[in-house]
Design an enzyme around this catalytic site. Structure first.
Site, PDB file in Angstrom:
ATOM      1  N   VAL A   1       0.464   9.355  -6.584  1.00 42.10           N
ATOM      2  CA  VAL A   1       0.576  10.817  -6.084  1.00 42.10           C
ATOM      3  C   VAL A   1       1.692  11.280  -6.758  1.00 42.10           C
ATOM      4  O   VAL A   1       2.863  11.112  -6.191  1.00 42.10           O
ATOM      5  CB  VAL A   1       0.672  10.917  -4.636  1.00 42.10           C
ATOM      6  CG1 VAL A   1       0.527  12.270  -4.196  1.00 42.10           C
ATOM      7  CG2 VAL A   1      -0.801  10.520  -3.981  1.00 42.10           C
TER       8      VAL A   1
ATOM      9  N   GLY B   1       3.625  10.430  -9.053  1.00 45.25           N
ATOM     10  CA  GLY B   1       4.503   9.277  -9.595  1.00 45.25           C
ATOM     11  C   GLY B   1       5.401   8.867  -8.569  1.00 45.25           C
ATOM     12  O   GLY B   1       5.301   9.196  -7.238  1.00 45.25           O
TER      13      GLY B   1
ATOM     14  N   HIS C   1      -5.971  -6.048  -2.549  1.00 41.16           N
ATOM     15  CA  HIS C   1      -6.864  -6.192  -1.254  1.00 41.16           C
ATOM     16  C   HIS C   1      -7.060  -7.774  -0.861  1.00 41.16           C
ATOM     17  O   HIS C   1      -7.693  -7.895  -0.201  1.00 41.16           O
ATOM     18  CB  HIS C   1      -8.158  -5.435  -1.538  1.00 41.16           C
ATOM     19  CG  HIS C   1      -7.907  -4.158  -1.471  1.00 41.16           C
ATOM     20  ND1 HIS C   1      -9.020  -3.117  -1.826  1.00 41.16           N
ATOM     21  CD2 HIS C   1      -6.912  -3.010  -1.178  1.00 41.16           C
ATOM     22  CE1 HIS C   1      -8.439  -1.750  -1.805  1.00 41.16           C
ATOM     23  NE2 HIS C   1      -7.245  -1.792  -1.460  1.00 41.16           N
TER      24      HIS C   1
ATOM     25  N   ARG D   1       0.768  -1.134   0.239  1.00 37.06           N
ATOM     26  CA  ARG D   1       0.094   0.028  -0.132  1.00 37.06           C
ATOM     27  C   ARG D   1       1.025   1.097  -0.076  1.00 37.06           C
ATOM     28  O   ARG D   1       0.384   2.179  -0.554  1.00 37.06           O
ATOM     29  CB  ARG D   1      -0.871  -0.052   1.239  1.00 37.06           C
ATOM     30  CG  ARG D   1      -1.860   1.260   1.398  1.00 37.06           C
ATOM     31  CD  ARG D   1      -2.946   0.834   2.254  1.00 37.06           C
ATOM     32  NE  ARG D   1      -3.961   1.750   2.298  1.00 37.06           N
ATOM     33  CZ  ARG D   1      -3.937   3.024   3.463  1.00 37.06           C
ATOM     34  NH1 ARG D   1      -3.069   2.870   4.178  1.00 37.06           N
ATOM     35  NH2 ARG D   1      -4.949   3.877   3.163  1.00 37.06           N
TER      36      ARG D   1
ATOM     37  N   HIS E   1       0.485   4.123  -2.804  1.00 38.00           N
ATOM     38  CA  HIS E   1       0.282   5.572  -2.450  1.00 38.00           C
ATOM     39  C   HIS E   1       1.575   6.563  -2.815  1.00 38.00           C
ATOM     40  O   HIS E   1       1.111   7.624  -3.011  1.00 38.00           O
ATOM     41  CB  HIS E   1       0.137   5.754  -0.772  1.00 38.00           C
ATOM     42  CG  HIS E   1      -1.270   5.477  -0.620  1.00 38.00           C
ATOM     43  ND1 HIS E   1      -2.230   5.955   0.197  1.00 38.00           N
ATOM     44  CD2 HIS E   1      -2.066   3.975  -0.752  1.00 38.00           C
ATOM     45  CE1 HIS E   1      -3.325   5.504   0.573  1.00 38.00           C
ATOM     46  NE2 HIS E   1      -3.526   4.477  -0.369  1.00 38.00           N
ATOM     47  N   ASP E   2       2.598   6.156  -2.863  1.00 34.20           N
ATOM     48  CA  ASP E   2       3.754   6.810  -3.553  1.00 34.20           C
ATOM     49  C   ASP E   2       3.319   7.092  -5.191  1.00 34.20           C
ATOM     50  O   ASP E   2       3.394   8.174  -5.415  1.00 34.20           O
ATOM     51  CB  ASP E   2       5.117   6.243  -3.117  1.00 34.20           C
ATOM     52  CG  ASP E   2       6.186   7.063  -3.772  1.00 34.20           C
ATOM     53  OD1 ASP E   2       6.071   8.118  -3.694  1.00 34.20           O
ATOM     54  OD2 ASP E   2       7.112   6.430  -4.363  1.00 34.20           O
TER      55      ASP E   2
ATOM     56  N   SER F   1      -8.498 -15.414   3.528  1.00 37.83           N
ATOM     57  CA  SER F   1      -7.127 -15.603   3.476  1.00 37.83           C
ATOM     58  C   SER F   1      -6.409 -14.419   3.887  1.00 37.83           C
ATOM     59  O   SER F   1      -5.813 -13.775   2.900  1.00 37.83           O
ATOM     60  CB  SER F   1      -6.616 -16.686   2.547  1.00 37.83           C
ATOM     61  OG  SER F   1      -7.167 -15.739   1.165  1.00 37.83           O
TER      62      SER F   1
ATOM     63  N   GLU G   1       2.628  14.346   2.345  1.00 39.63           N
ATOM     64  CA  GLU G   1       1.809  13.277   1.889  1.00 39.63           C
ATOM     65  C   GLU G   1       1.550  12.595   3.167  1.00 39.63           C
ATOM     66  O   GLU G   1       0.469  11.924   3.510  1.00 39.63           O
ATOM     67  CB  GLU G   1       2.160  12.386   0.980  1.00 39.63           C
ATOM     68  CG  GLU G   1       2.346  13.300  -0.472  1.00 39.63           C
ATOM     69  CD  GLU G   1       2.778  12.258  -1.693  1.00 39.63           C
ATOM     70  OE1 GLU G   1       2.670  11.257  -1.657  1.00 39.63           O
ATOM     71  OE2 GLU G   1       3.460  12.977  -2.507  1.00 39.63           O
TER      72      GLU G   1
ATOM     73  N   ASP H   1      -3.621 -14.356  -2.689  1.00 33.90           N
ATOM     74  CA  ASP H   1      -4.175 -15.124  -3.597  1.00 33.90           C
ATOM     75  C   ASP H   1      -5.314 -14.477  -4.414  1.00 33.90           C
ATOM     76  O   ASP H   1      -5.291 -13.516  -4.396  1.00 33.90           O
ATOM     77  CB  ASP H   1      -4.627 -16.499  -2.736  1.00 33.90           C
ATOM     78  CG  ASP H   1      -5.585 -16.048  -1.796  1.00 33.90           C
ATOM     79  OD1 ASP H   1      -6.380 -15.020  -1.777  1.00 33.90           O
ATOM     80  OD2 ASP H   1      -5.832 -17.162  -0.545  1.00 33.90           O
TER      81      ASP H   1
ATOM     82  N   ASN I   1      -3.806   9.071   4.544  1.00 38.70           N
ATOM     83  CA  ASN I   1      -2.620   8.362   4.857  1.00 38.70           C
ATOM     84  C   ASN I   1      -2.501   8.621   6.180  1.00 38.70           C
ATOM     85  O   ASN I   1      -1.873   7.515   6.965  1.00 38.70           O
ATOM     86  CB  ASN I   1      -1.342   9.075   4.083  1.00 38.70           C
ATOM     87  CG  ASN I   1      -1.387   8.900   2.794  1.00 38.70           C
ATOM     88  OD1 ASN I   1      -1.938   8.048   2.322  1.00 38.70           O
ATOM     89  ND2 ASN I   1      -0.562   9.813   1.990  1.00 38.70           N
TER      90      ASN I   1
END
Length: 329
Positions: free
Chosen positions: A72, A74, A195, A64, A68-69, A251, A90, A256, A96
């Site tokens: 935003v 690039g 996710h 994540r 998130h880097d 899981s 950020e 997976d 965040n």
């Protein structure tokens, strides 16, 4: 001896994929540091492995953090920068704050890398590699990572607020944020598959449980048994907002394709997840990954490579930060 076997398995898997993987890197090369910092892959791998041993959640956190880097302005390590008197960055932007984790892991890797290869490897490349290792440690695919990114020198709270996709916004809004970065509809569905590991705070989905779209009722698409379970975890009180629920309860710590099974069965946790079944274009992709986990793994690696190429700084642009949280002066 166990770690020696572990690293050999990584190397074998890497070269197997590399032989069949198309190049999407532009100015980035998997062997960029082969001479200048040959220990880099092992340093990253060992530190992520050590963090994963003590905190299984860290895999999802690193994935994540990388997303998130890159989403935003690039992939230039701006999410790692601390706020200063002259810059609101950020880290503490609403999407965040008290949510992103794993900064300490990146700092530890950077400190180790600096001992062997000072002022050579960018924090951005370290984060990109760490995200790949985290996915693989969780049971996911292993893809070649192009390297040679340099670190940016600024970060923007406003950019984070405007560019990070919101789990409660319409699907078209989320797709638009991806396409503005050169990603496409397929990347939306594939990268959402991340996710399959990790947790979400109750406030990100609680309106689905009690007051969906101001109706005073739960989201009618949400599976009833999941609704009951989530209401137990996230009661309709403000003090439950920061409690955690697994994004994939089947899981939680294993990378997976169960995420797509959840969507097919109306068990997606976030609105933005379940919304993928509401559009025929995205629903078709969901069903294809539900039916063919190997296809998901292949496409996830390709989408991660594209994500990692968004807005990169190379050559003489940017800098190589000595510490990931601060700009070199």
């Amino acid at each position: 001896m166990a770690f020696k076997h572990f690293s050999s398995h990584f190397r074998a898997h890497f070269f197997l994929i590399l032989a069949f993987f198309p190049s999407v890197y532009g100015q980035l090369y998997p062997d960029f540091y082969a001479r200048s910092c040959p220990r880099l892959p092992m340093i990253v791998r060992y530190n992520v492995w050590a963090a994963f041993r003590s905190d299984t959640r860290i895999a999802a956190s690193l994935l994540r953090l990388h997303f998130h880097d890159c989403i935003v302005d690039g992939c230039e390590g701006s999410v790692l920068l601390d706020d200063t008197n002259d810059m609101k960055g950020e880290k503490n932007a609403p999407p965040n704050k008290n949510s992103l984790r794993g900064f300490d892991v990146i700092d530890d890797i950077k400190a180790d890398v600096e001992r062997f290869c000072p002022f050579t490897v960018s924090c951005t490349d370290i984060l990109t590699l760490a995200a790949r290792e985290a996915v693989y440690l969780s049971g996911g695919p292993y893809w070649p990572v192009g390297l040679g990114r340099r670190d940016g020198t600024k970060a923007s709270e406003n950019s984070a607020n405007e560019q990070i996709p919101s789990p409660i916004k319409p699907l078209d809004n989320i797709i638009a944020k991806f396409t503005s970065k050169g990603l496409d509809l397929k990347d939306v569905v594939v990268l959402s598959g991340g996710h399959t590991i990790g947790y979400a705070q109750c406030f990100t989905f609680k309106r689905r449980l009690f007051d969906f779209n101001g109706s005073g009722k739960p989201d009618p698409t949400l599976d009833n048994s999941l609704l009951t379970s989530l209401r137990g975890t996230c009661p309709n009180k403000d003090d439950s907002n920061t409690k955690l629920a697994p994004l994939d309860s089947a899981s939680t710590y294993t990378f997976d394709s169960a995420y797509y099974s959840n969507l097919v069965n109306n068990e997606g946790l976030l609105e933005s997840d379940q919304a993928l079944m509401s559009d025929p274009r995205t629903a078709a992709l969901v069903n294809s990954y539900y039916a063919d986990p190997k296809l998901f793994y292949k496409d996830f690696g390709a989408s991660m490579a594209r994500l990692g190429s968004v807005g990169v700084l190379t050559g003489q642009s940017g800098q190589i930060r000595k510490k990931c949280g601060t700009v070199n002066y």
